[in-house]
Design an enzyme around this catalytic site. Structure first.
Site, PDB file in Angstrom:
ATOM      1  N   ASN A 265     -17.680  -4.874 -21.294  1.00 20.61           N
ATOM      2  CA  ASN A 265     -17.170  -3.772 -20.469  1.00 20.61           C
ATOM      3  C   ASN A 265     -15.671  -3.639 -20.691  1.00 20.61           C
ATOM      4  OD1 ASN A 265     -17.149  -1.802 -18.314  1.00 20.61           O
ATOM      5  ND2 ASN A 265     -16.287  -3.379 -16.981  1.00 20.61           N
TER       6      ASN A 265
ATOM      7  N   GLY B 239     -15.806   9.888 -22.084  1.00 21.91           N
ATOM      8  CA  GLY B 239     -16.214   9.215 -23.321  1.00 21.91           C
ATOM      9  C   GLY B 239     -15.120   9.094 -24.365  1.00 21.91           C
ATOM     10  N   SER B 240     -13.855   9.012 -23.933  1.00 25.53           N
ATOM     11  CA  SER B 240     -12.799   8.858 -24.947  1.00 25.53           C
ATOM     12  C   SER B 240     -12.875   7.478 -25.601  1.00 25.53           C
ATOM     13  CB  SER B 240     -11.413   9.103 -24.338  1.00 25.53           C
ATOM     14  OG  SER B 240     -11.072   8.093 -23.427  1.00 25.53           O
ATOM     15  N   ASN B 241     -13.293   6.466 -24.851  1.00 24.28           N
ATOM     16  CA  ASN B 241     -13.494   5.148 -25.477  1.00 24.28           C
ATOM     17  C   ASN B 241     -14.662   5.193 -26.452  1.00 24.28           C
ATOM     18  OD1 ASN B 241     -11.659   2.888 -24.441  1.00 24.28           O
ATOM     19  ND2 ASN B 241     -12.148   4.036 -22.586  1.00 24.28           N
TER      20      ASN B 241
ATOM     21  N   MET C  57     -20.033   4.042 -14.698  1.00 18.78           N
ATOM     22  CA  MET C  57     -19.581   3.805 -13.325  1.00 18.78           C
ATOM     23  C   MET C  57     -20.743   3.394 -12.415  1.00 18.78           C
ATOM     24  SD  MET C  57     -16.487   4.187 -13.987  1.00 18.78           S
ATOM     25  CE  MET C  57     -15.630   4.179 -12.428  1.00 18.78           C
TER      26      MET C  57
ATOM     27  N   HIS D 237     -12.298  -2.434 -18.504  1.00 25.87           N
ATOM     28  CA  HIS D 237     -11.892  -2.165 -17.122  1.00 25.87           C
ATOM     29  C   HIS D 237     -10.410  -1.794 -17.116  1.00 25.87           C
ATOM     30  CE1 HIS D 237     -11.957  -2.434 -12.780  1.00 25.87           C
ATOM     31  NE2 HIS D 237     -10.789  -3.049 -12.863  1.00 25.87           N
TER      32      HIS D 237
ATOM     33  N   ARG E 217     -31.833   0.763  -7.069  1.00 24.58           N
ATOM     34  CA  ARG E 217     -31.017   0.290  -8.198  1.00 24.58           C
ATOM     35  C   ARG E 217     -31.891  -0.485  -9.196  1.00 24.58           C
ATOM     36  NH1 ARG E 217     -25.582   0.086  -8.711  1.00 24.58           N
ATOM     37  NH2 ARG E 217     -25.231   0.769  -6.587  1.00 24.58           N
TER      38      ARG E 217
ATOM     39  N   THR F  69     -20.901 -10.350 -16.673  1.00 25.19           N
ATOM     40  CA  THR F  69     -21.750 -11.361 -16.014  1.00 25.19           C
ATOM     41  C   THR F  69     -22.062 -10.838 -14.614  1.00 25.19           C
ATOM     42  OG1 THR F  69     -19.862 -12.546 -15.094  1.00 25.19           O
ATOM     43  CG2 THR F  69     -20.636 -13.273 -17.273  1.00 25.19           C
TER      44      THR F  69
ATOM     45  N   ASP G 147     -16.701  -7.281 -12.529  1.00 23.67           N
ATOM     46  CA  ASP G 147     -15.413  -7.278 -13.241  1.00 23.67           C
ATOM     47  C   ASP G 147     -14.847  -8.690 -13.373  1.00 23.67           C
ATOM     48  OD1 ASP G 147     -15.541  -4.499 -13.461  1.00 23.67           O
ATOM     49  OD2 ASP G 147     -14.506  -4.196 -11.559  1.00 23.67           O
TER      50      ASP G 147
END
Ligand code: GAR
Length: 222
Positions: A117, A22-24, A100, A119, A75, A151, A155
């Site tokens: 997102n 969680g550094s972002n 992830m 990446h 899922r 979308t 990625d």
């Protein structure tokens, strides 16, 4: 810098999805507190109960939710529960920050234009996993990170902003990951700041800044 904005604009509500450190997330929380982002992280959701980012959320007084994917048979079941949690917080923006898990097409479509997102590569190079390892194996001289709208294409959504770092001969996966993190912590809050002041959007499959298509935006940390 504290933004002064027309009164009609209200602070953006953000839900951040994480799986790990969680550094972002921390960079985003800090940017909200410092006034660079006109908004607030209203909840953090993790699919991993051990994610350190959950502690970061709690330390900042933000609601931290653990929703383990292992508790759901499919899922689609997981995503349906995830959407219910997300919607309960009425977010303007959903921020994937080291989350992830691949989201189902239904979920992605539901949040079209308001889910982003980050990446760890200069997309379209190295979609998927192990990006630092693959960049080193290819002996590239430049690597980095990309913020993009999410979308159905993994990625592959419209690129908003990229950050670049130099790759040195003596770089390892760890040193490269650390350098990429530095640039991530610059570009992600910047993109979210644009969104929070109504400057960023998506039309069809194009990212727009101030109603102008973003073709290629690369920032360099060096
Ligand atoms: C970041 O480098 C992010 O780009 C990457 O995970 C890391 C999370 O770091 N995301 C992906 O690989 C998504 N496919 P953080 O938990 O310290 O923010």
């Amino acid at each position: 810098m504290v933004l002064s904005l027309p009164e009609k604009l209200r602070r953006s509500r953000m839900v951040v999805l994480i799986s790990g450190n969680g550094s972002n997330l921390q960079a985003i929380i800090d940017a909200c507190h410092e006034g660079h982002i006109f908004g607030d992280v209203v909840a953090v959701i993790s699919n991993e109960s051990s994610a350190y980012g959950l502690n970061r959320a709690k330390n900042a007084g933000i609601e931290a939710v653990t929703l383990p994917h292992k508790d759901f048979p499919t899922r689609a079941d997981y995503d349906s529960a995830l959407s219910q949690h997300i919607d309960g917080f009425e977010p303007d923006l959903i921020v994937l920050a080291g989350f992830m898990r691949i989201l189902t097409a239904n979920t992605v479509r539901q949040y079209r234009g308001r889910i982003i997102n980050i990446h760890p590569s200069i997309l379209p190079l190295y979609p998927g996993l192990n990006t630092h390892e693959r960049a080193l194996a290819d002996q590239v001289s430049t690597h980095g990170a990309t913020v993009h709208f999410v979308t159905e294409a993994l990625d592959g959504g419209p690129i908003i902003l990229q950050g670049r770092v130099k790759v040195l001969d003596n770089d390892s996966e760890e040193t490269l990951a650390a350098k990429v993190h530095v640039v991530e912590h610059q570009i992600y809050p910047k993109v979210i700041a644009w969104f929070s002041t109504g400057r960023l959007g998506m039309r069809e499959d194009t990212a727009l800044l101030d109603d102008t298509p973003i073709n290629l935006r690369i920032e360099s940390s060096d």
